[in-house]
Write an enzyme that holds these catalytic residues in place. Structure first.
Site, PDB file in Angstrom:
ATOM      1  N   GLY A  11       0.816  -1.209   0.000  1.00 34.39           N
ATOM      2  CA  GLY A  11       0.000   0.000   0.000  1.00 34.39           C
ATOM      3  C   GLY A  11       0.850   1.260   0.000  1.00 34.39           C
ATOM      4  O   GLY A  11       1.987   1.264   0.446  1.00 34.39           O
ATOM      5  N   ARG A  15      -2.484   8.685   3.172  1.00 33.22           N
ATOM      6  CA  ARG A  15      -2.780   9.588   4.296  1.00 33.22           C
ATOM      7  C   ARG A  15      -1.538   9.996   5.095  1.00 33.22           C
ATOM      8  O   ARG A  15      -1.609  10.870   5.960  1.00 33.22           O
ATOM      9  CB  ARG A  15      -3.843   8.959   5.212  1.00 33.22           C
ATOM     10  CG  ARG A  15      -5.237   8.992   4.571  1.00 33.22           C
ATOM     11  CD  ARG A  15      -6.308   8.818   5.603  1.00 33.22           C
ATOM     12  NE  ARG A  15      -6.418   7.412   6.023  1.00 33.22           N
ATOM     13  CZ  ARG A  15      -6.829   7.038   7.232  1.00 33.22           C
ATOM     14  NH1 ARG A  15      -7.158   7.946   8.134  1.00 33.22           N
ATOM     15  NH2 ARG A  15      -6.905   5.764   7.541  1.00 33.22           N
ATOM     16  N   LYS A  22       4.653   3.972   2.886  1.00 34.10           N
ATOM     17  CA  LYS A  22       4.262   4.000   4.303  1.00 34.10           C
ATOM     18  C   LYS A  22       5.121   3.111   5.198  1.00 34.10           C
ATOM     19  O   LYS A  22       5.559   3.530   6.274  1.00 34.10           O
ATOM     20  CB  LYS A  22       2.788   3.612   4.445  1.00 34.10           C
ATOM     21  CG  LYS A  22       2.346   3.527   5.890  1.00 34.10           C
ATOM     22  CD  LYS A  22       0.848   3.589   6.041  1.00 34.10           C
ATOM     23  CE  LYS A  22       0.166   2.322   5.689  1.00 34.10           C
ATOM     24  NZ  LYS A  22      -1.280   2.380   6.018  1.00 34.10           N
ATOM     25  N   ASP A 105       2.193  -2.478   8.101  1.00 36.50           N
ATOM     26  CA  ASP A 105       1.922  -1.194   8.767  1.00 36.50           C
ATOM     27  C   ASP A 105       1.342  -1.384  10.158  1.00 36.50           C
ATOM     28  O   ASP A 105       0.797  -0.448  10.743  1.00 36.50           O
ATOM     29  CB  ASP A 105       0.986  -0.332   7.904  1.00 36.50           C
ATOM     30  CG  ASP A 105      -0.390  -0.959   7.714  1.00 36.50           C
ATOM     31  OD1 ASP A 105      -0.626  -2.091   8.208  1.00 36.50           O
ATOM     32  OD2 ASP A 105      -1.247  -0.323   7.069  1.00 36.50           O
ATOM     33  N   ASN A 226      -1.700   4.842   9.747  1.00 36.89           N
ATOM     34  CA  ASN A 226      -2.192   5.417   8.496  1.00 36.89           C
ATOM     35  C   ASN A 226      -1.834   6.883   8.342  1.00 36.89           C
ATOM     36  O   ASN A 226      -1.841   7.410   7.244  1.00 36.89           O
ATOM     37  CB  ASN A 226      -3.719   5.281   8.419  1.00 36.89           C
ATOM     38  CG  ASN A 226      -4.132   3.814   8.441  1.00 36.89           C
ATOM     39  OD1 ASN A 226      -3.813   3.057   7.538  1.00 36.89           O
ATOM     40  ND2 ASN A 226      -4.813   3.414   9.506  1.00 36.89           N
ATOM     41  N   ASN A 359      45.651   5.996  28.829  1.00 37.08           N
ATOM     42  CA  ASN A 359      44.974   7.229  29.223  1.00 37.08           C
ATOM     43  C   ASN A 359      45.073   8.229  28.078  1.00 37.08           C
ATOM     44  O   ASN A 359      46.170   8.543  27.633  1.00 37.08           O
ATOM     45  CB  ASN A 359      45.647   7.788  30.478  1.00 37.08           C
ATOM     46  CG  ASN A 359      44.782   8.846  31.135  1.00 37.08           C
ATOM     47  OD1 ASN A 359      44.406   9.811  30.481  1.00 37.08           O
ATOM     48  ND2 ASN A 359      44.461   8.665  32.391  1.00 37.08           N
ATOM     49  N   ALA A 362      42.870  15.125  27.689  1.00 34.64           N
ATOM     50  CA  ALA A 362      41.833  16.048  27.220  1.00 34.64           C
ATOM     51  C   ALA A 362      42.217  16.661  25.876  1.00 34.64           C
ATOM     52  O   ALA A 362      43.367  17.005  25.647  1.00 34.64           O
ATOM     53  CB  ALA A 362      41.626  17.147  28.247  1.00 34.64           C
ATOM     54  N   SER A 387      47.545  15.814  26.877  1.00 32.98           N
ATOM     55  CA  SER A 387      46.409  16.643  26.462  1.00 32.98           C
ATOM     56  C   SER A 387      46.701  17.341  25.142  1.00 32.98           C
ATOM     57  O   SER A 387      47.836  17.721  24.859  1.00 32.98           O
ATOM     58  CB  SER A 387      46.128  17.705  27.528  1.00 32.98           C
ATOM     59  OG  SER A 387      45.704  17.058  28.704  1.00 32.98           O
ATOM     60  N   ARG A 422      56.411  19.603  19.151  1.00 28.69           N
ATOM     61  CA  ARG A 422      55.876  20.954  19.249  1.00 28.69           C
ATOM     62  C   ARG A 422      57.076  21.875  19.347  1.00 28.69           C
ATOM     63  O   ARG A 422      58.199  21.438  19.640  1.00 28.69           O
ATOM     64  CB  ARG A 422      54.987  21.103  20.481  1.00 28.69           C
ATOM     65  CG  ARG A 422      55.755  20.866  21.760  1.00 28.69           C
ATOM     66  CD  ARG A 422      54.904  20.958  23.012  1.00 28.69           C
ATOM     67  NE  ARG A 422      55.772  20.876  24.177  1.00 28.69           N
ATOM     68  CZ  ARG A 422      55.438  20.271  25.301  1.00 28.69           C
ATOM     69  NH1 ARG A 422      54.270  19.688  25.428  1.00 28.69           N
ATOM     70  NH2 ARG A 422      56.277  20.270  26.304  1.00 28.69           N
TER      71      ARG A 422
HETATM   72  C1  UD1 Z   1      -8.209  -4.625   6.364  1.00 29.42           C
HETATM   73  C2  UD1 Z   1      -9.222  -5.752   6.536  1.00 29.42           C
HETATM   74  C3  UD1 Z   1     -10.186  -5.390   7.655  1.00 29.42           C
HETATM   75  C4  UD1 Z   1      -9.426  -5.158   8.937  1.00 29.42           C
HETATM   76  C5  UD1 Z   1      -8.357  -4.101   8.721  1.00 29.42           C
HETATM   77  C6  UD1 Z   1      -7.462  -4.003   9.937  1.00 29.42           C
HETATM   78  C7  UD1 Z   1      -9.558  -6.743   4.313  1.00 29.42           C
HETATM   79  C8  UD1 Z   1     -10.443  -6.801   3.132  1.00 29.42           C
HETATM   80  N1  UD1 Z   1      -9.940  -5.910   5.279  1.00 29.42           N
HETATM   81  O1  UD1 Z   1      -8.927  -3.489   5.946  1.00 29.42           O
HETATM   82  O2  UD1 Z   1     -11.102  -6.444   7.850  1.00 29.42           O
HETATM   83  O3  UD1 Z   1     -10.297  -4.778   9.975  1.00 29.42           O
HETATM   84  O4  UD1 Z   1      -7.520  -4.429   7.598  1.00 29.42           O
HETATM   85  O5  UD1 Z   1      -6.584  -2.940   9.786  1.00 29.42           O
HETATM   86  O6  UD1 Z   1      -8.578  -7.455   4.372  1.00 29.42           O
HETATM   87  N2  UD1 Z   1      -2.370  -4.204   1.093  1.00 29.42           N
HETATM   88  C9  UD1 Z   1      -1.570  -4.622   0.055  1.00 29.42           C
HETATM   89  N3  UD1 Z   1      -2.121  -4.734  -1.178  1.00 29.42           N
HETATM   90  C10 UD1 Z   1      -3.421  -4.478  -1.431  1.00 29.42           C
HETATM   91  C11 UD1 Z   1      -4.236  -4.050  -0.351  1.00 29.42           C
HETATM   92  C12 UD1 Z   1      -3.672  -3.928   0.895  1.00 29.42           C
HETATM   93  O7  UD1 Z   1      -0.386  -4.871   0.228  1.00 29.42           O
HETATM   94  O8  UD1 Z   1      -3.834  -4.633  -2.582  1.00 29.42           O
HETATM   95  C13 UD1 Z   1      -1.773  -4.066   2.435  1.00 29.42           C
HETATM   96  C14 UD1 Z   1      -1.762  -2.622   2.895  1.00 29.42           C
HETATM   97  O9  UD1 Z   1      -0.543  -1.995   2.539  1.00 29.42           O
HETATM   98  C15 UD1 Z   1      -1.923  -2.775   4.403  1.00 29.42           C
HETATM   99  C16 UD1 Z   1      -2.740  -4.049   4.553  1.00 29.42           C
HETATM  100  O10 UD1 Z   1      -2.585  -4.763   3.338  1.00 29.42           O
HETATM  101  O11 UD1 Z   1      -0.704  -2.985   5.041  1.00 29.42           O
HETATM  102  C17 UD1 Z   1      -4.207  -3.770   4.837  1.00 29.42           C
HETATM  103  O12 UD1 Z   1      -4.763  -3.070   3.770  1.00 29.42           O
HETATM  104  P1  UD1 Z   1      -5.783  -1.892   3.980  1.00 29.42           P
HETATM  105  O13 UD1 Z   1      -6.184  -1.359   2.658  1.00 29.42           O
HETATM  106  O14 UD1 Z   1      -5.276  -0.957   5.005  1.00 29.42           O
HETATM  107  O15 UD1 Z   1      -7.031  -2.725   4.576  1.00 29.42           O
HETATM  108  P2  UD1 Z   1      -8.253  -2.151   5.360  1.00 29.42           P
HETATM  109  O16 UD1 Z   1      -9.207  -1.581   4.403  1.00 29.42           O
HETATM  110  O17 UD1 Z   1      -7.795  -1.301   6.472  1.00 29.42           O
HETATM  111 CA    CA Z   2      -5.748  -0.272   7.118  1.00 29.35          CA
END
Ligand code: UD1
Ligand code: CA
Length: 450
Positions: A11, A15, A22, A105, A226, A359, A362, A387, A422
């Site tokens: 991801g 944000r 991230k 994350d 996030n 030793n 300083a 020193s 010196r």
């Molecule tokens: C996901 C869960 C949700 C849970 C929440 C907890 C799913 C569908 N939903 O939602 O039930 O409560 O986490 O935080 O699984 N990522 C990828 N590739 C992708 C999508 C995501 O690597 O295509 C990674 C993101 O970088 C992240 C993690 O997977 O580290 C979770 O993805 P994110 O989109 O944050 O899921 P949520 O919608 O928060």
């Molecule tokens: Ca998430």
């Protein structure tokens, strides 16, 4: 049962408002994904697959620095968590055992929780980590019936009754690898987000005659990052837990809230850490060492009984033997300081090896850099560096040597020798008094004129 880790880190984390992916933002001086990796390492995984996407090259490079054996899988388009896990399939083609899915994350899931999950695999095919959320917000909801986890419903797809459930999905999942990939094959994207949800595997499992259960942990373990605000909060929580852990392990912290740790900081029993000390990455402190106030340490090792600071800086490669003393306004980089050796005041030691019982006076400076190359300084045992000695590297001083203070040492000094480098002092009798008179009369004249 052999274990493999699949860490999702594709991801972007829009944000965070950052150019950096991230999972490369840091908590405890380690990228976020390294925390999940560290927790997972407690299970001695046979294989670790990191699924990268946004900033994949950067994430891969950072991962290799931490673990050369890690396998990196690419997810070029972020089509959902199930799609992300599917990218690990090739890397695990020859793997036979349990796969544990973690988020890059989500740094605080504990090794103990992961162990409880793998244990629960004895009775169920799919194990999902859930938590009771104080504010369930937009988390997926776990629908349970006794020890059965019936299904997971994403917030966007949930009706009011399901949204009222407070047991939420952390995202951490454990299943036999072959089973996991078979379940993922059956996941579609017909939902509110048009994504391939990993969470769908639970309902699919029951349809395929498999079973699923939930294991719960404290909500604090499931904190996902996030935003920068959440990152700052995570840093605070991380520091608090490292301080508690140090105290628990028998380390004295006189003002715990002013001491800052890294993910890999190790401090031995009965060490004392005074206020306002910062431990950068890769620091180990042995027992009975004392780190005095306002010191900054990174990439260094401090052996038993040594003292450092106040106001000392140990940089990467600084290695103190037992009972060494490094005092105020001393900087040490890539240098070994011998047993019982003292470097107490206003000194720079870089690219050097100083023997036992020496030793260092300083104001001593190792002149290690000529503007192009770095050079080494070697000082033997039981030497006395006067020193304000400049040690112009490359240079070697033998055992039991002495340098006169203020010396600029440019050539080697053989064992037992005293080096004086010196200008010789000359005293001019009466000249100071005559100089004062001359200056005072000049001052008088200039005051009359004005
Ligand atoms: C996901 C869960 C949700 C849970 C929440 C907890 C799913 C569908 N939903 O939602 O039930 O409560 O986490 O935080 O699984 N990522 C990828 N590739 C992708 C999508 C995501 O690597 O295509 C990674 C993101 O970088 C992240 C993690 O997977 O580290 C979770 O993805 P994110 O989109 O944050 O899921 P949520 O919608 O928060
Ligand atoms: Ca998430």
């Amino acid at each position: 049962m052999p274990t493999a880790l699949i860490i999702l880190a594709a991801g972007q984390g829009s944000r965070m408002n950052s150019d950096l992916p991230k999972v490369l933002h840091e908590v405890g001086n380690a990228p976020l994904f390294a925390h999940a990796l560290a927790a997972g390492s407690a299970l001695s995984p046979e294989k670790t697959v990191l699924v990268v996407g946004h900033g994949g090259d950067l994430v891969e490079a950072a991962a290799r620095k931490i673990d050369e054996t890690i396998t990196v899988a690419r997810q070029t388009e972020q089509l959902g968590t199930a799609h992300a896990v599917a990218q690990a399939r090739d890397a695990l083609a020859d793997f036979d055992g349990d796969a544990l899915v973690l988020y890059g994350d989500t740094p605080f899931v504990s090794a103990e929780t992961l162990e409880r999950m793998t244990s629960a695999r004895a009775t169920h095919d799919v194990v999902v980590l859930g938590f009771e959320a104080a504010d369930p917000a937009r988390y997926g909801r776990l629908v349970v019936n006794g020890d059965r986890l019936e299904r997971i419903v994403e917030f966007k797809d949930a009706d009011a009754a399901t949204r009222a459930i407070t047991l939420c999905n952390s995202g951490v999942v454990c299943a036999d690898a072959a089973t996991l990939f078979a379940l993922i094959d059956a996941v579609g994207n017909d939902n509110a987000s048009g994504e391939y949800y990993l969470t769908d595997i639970v309902e699919i499992a029951w349809k395929m005659g498999k079973t699923a259960t939930a294991v719960s942990c404290d909500e604090a373990e499931t904190l996902g990052i996030n935003t920068r605000t959440e990152l700052a909060r995570a840093e605070g929580l991380f520091q608090a837990s490292k301080r508690a852990e140090a105290l628990e392990n028998g380390v004295t912290l006189t003002a715990p809230e002013t001491v800052f740790f890294s993910l890999d900081t190790y401090i031995g029993r009965d060490a004392v850490i005074e206020p306002n000390v910062v431990f950068g990455p890769n620091v180990t402190i042995e027992s009975n060492a004392r780190i005095r106030a306002f010191s900054h340490l990174e990439g260094c090792h401090v052996s038993m009984g040594s003292t450092v600071g106040p106001f000392a800086r140990l940089r990467p490669g600084a290695e103190l033997s037992n009972n060494a003393h490094v005092g105020n306004f001393v900087e040490i980089k890539n240098a070994k300081i011998g047993e019982g050796t003292k470097v107490n005041h206003l000194t720079y030691i870089g690219d050097a090896e100083i023997g036992d019982g020496t030793n260092v006076g300083a104001g001593t400076i190792t002149c290690n850099y000529d503007g192009v190359f770095k050079h080494k300084t070697t000082v033997g045992k039981n030497a006395f560096i006067g020193s304000n000695t400049m040690l112009v590297a490359p240079v070697t001083l033998g055992d039991d040597t002495m340098t006169a203070s203020g010396s600029v040492i440019t050539t080697d000094v053989e064992a037992g020798a005293l080096a004086i480098a010196r200008a010789r002092q000359v005293n001019k009798a009466g000249l100071a008094v005559r100089m004062f008179e001359k200056l005072k009369s000049a001052k008088k004249k200039s005051q009359k004129g004005s």
